[in-house]
Design an enzyme around this catalytic site. Sequence first.
Site, short mmCIF file in Angstrom:
data_model
loop_
_atom_site.label_atom_id
_atom_site.label_comp_id
_atom_site.label_asym_id
_atom_site.label_seq_id
_atom_site.Cartn_x
_atom_site.Cartn_y
_atom_site.Cartn_z
N GLY A 129 18.92 11.64 0.87
CA GLY A 129 19.36 10.34 1.35
C GLY A 129 19.21 9.27 0.29
CB SER A 130 18.77 5.63 0.58
OG SER A 130 19.97 5.41 1.29
CB THR A 131 14.74 9.03 -2.01
OG1 THR A 131 15.31 10.34 -1.79
CG2 THR A 131 13.93 8.63 -0.79
#
Length: 363
Positions: A129-131
């Site tokens: 995801g956004s990591t």
Amino acid sequence: MHPSFRDGGSVQRTETAFRRPATLTREGEPFPRHSRADRYVSGLEGTVTVPALVERPSGRELLAAPVPPLDGRRSTISRPVQAAAARALDGVGGPAAIVALDVRSRQVLAVADTLDEGQAAFTGLYPPGSTFKIVTAAALLRAGLTPDTPLPCPAAYTVPNGKSFSNDGGADHGTVTLTAAFAFSCNTTFAQQTYERLGGGRLAAEAADRFGFRVKPGLSTCRIGRGETRDELTTDAIGQNSVLASPLCMAEVAAAAASGVWRPAVMTDRPAPDLPAAVPLDDGVAAALRTMMAAVVTEGTAARAGLPPGTAGKTGTAEVGDGASHAWFVGYRDSVAFAVFVRHGGGGGAVAAPIAARFLRAL
């Protein structure tokens, strides 16, 4: 006749078990109880039984064998860091993992795992995801953006003749800096900027060449495709589609941002000779990533997680087809880099970041 037998007394042989594990912490001590690291190091439950003769009813010890010294091999695991990681997972409803690394040496300081899938904290493959925006941001910085570059962060963005993206909760932040877009985790900003600036395999090259997203020897596992179509490329940019990573891989990403150098994690004092070479990040890119990751904690998606001062990181909420989203938070504080992952846990800021706060405050 021993005087203990006088007046009905007796002598009893007793046995006492002492922990003598085959593997010790880096301090030369046994691992903490219920460490949740047993799949990664061997012989943690080893014991030795020591006999003694005890006088009854007084309980006075008459004779006892010496307790053998601790002689297990030392690991890279730090006892206090491991204890903090294991206890941070207490009460977590779903399968989860925490991996912590020393920022300088990349030695594994802790691995606490309730995923029940072998060594999934090291080798499991999950969309980050956004990591993954840490990697995407590095590529955008290398492509000419700066932390202060003004960029649009609308509620929705559609790739020309392609996929539509939206922000969490339909948030429209207007025009913001790249730092703010990162802190607010603007999917629309990162999709648009990736489409406009990172075609031709540039994102995949950044991930593979500078952050270890490729097949390689070592402890961690992570992957990315080339992003042949505009939809694939822009979805990769927010850590979905072909992007897959283990918690250890994402801890390596956080450590790279903290130190300015990517290198593989190790669990020995002497890394194997076939490990990938260290890859320096551009000094300006690394400094910018640190600024942006700090903003996530002070004003962005992790601002309400209770993280201690000095923490920098990135939240992630990875959508999956077989249930609720995976929750992530990766980052660093002082000399410790880490990744927190909760499978099907929900939002990274609401679920994973508070777990990271418990872990860091226990150190």
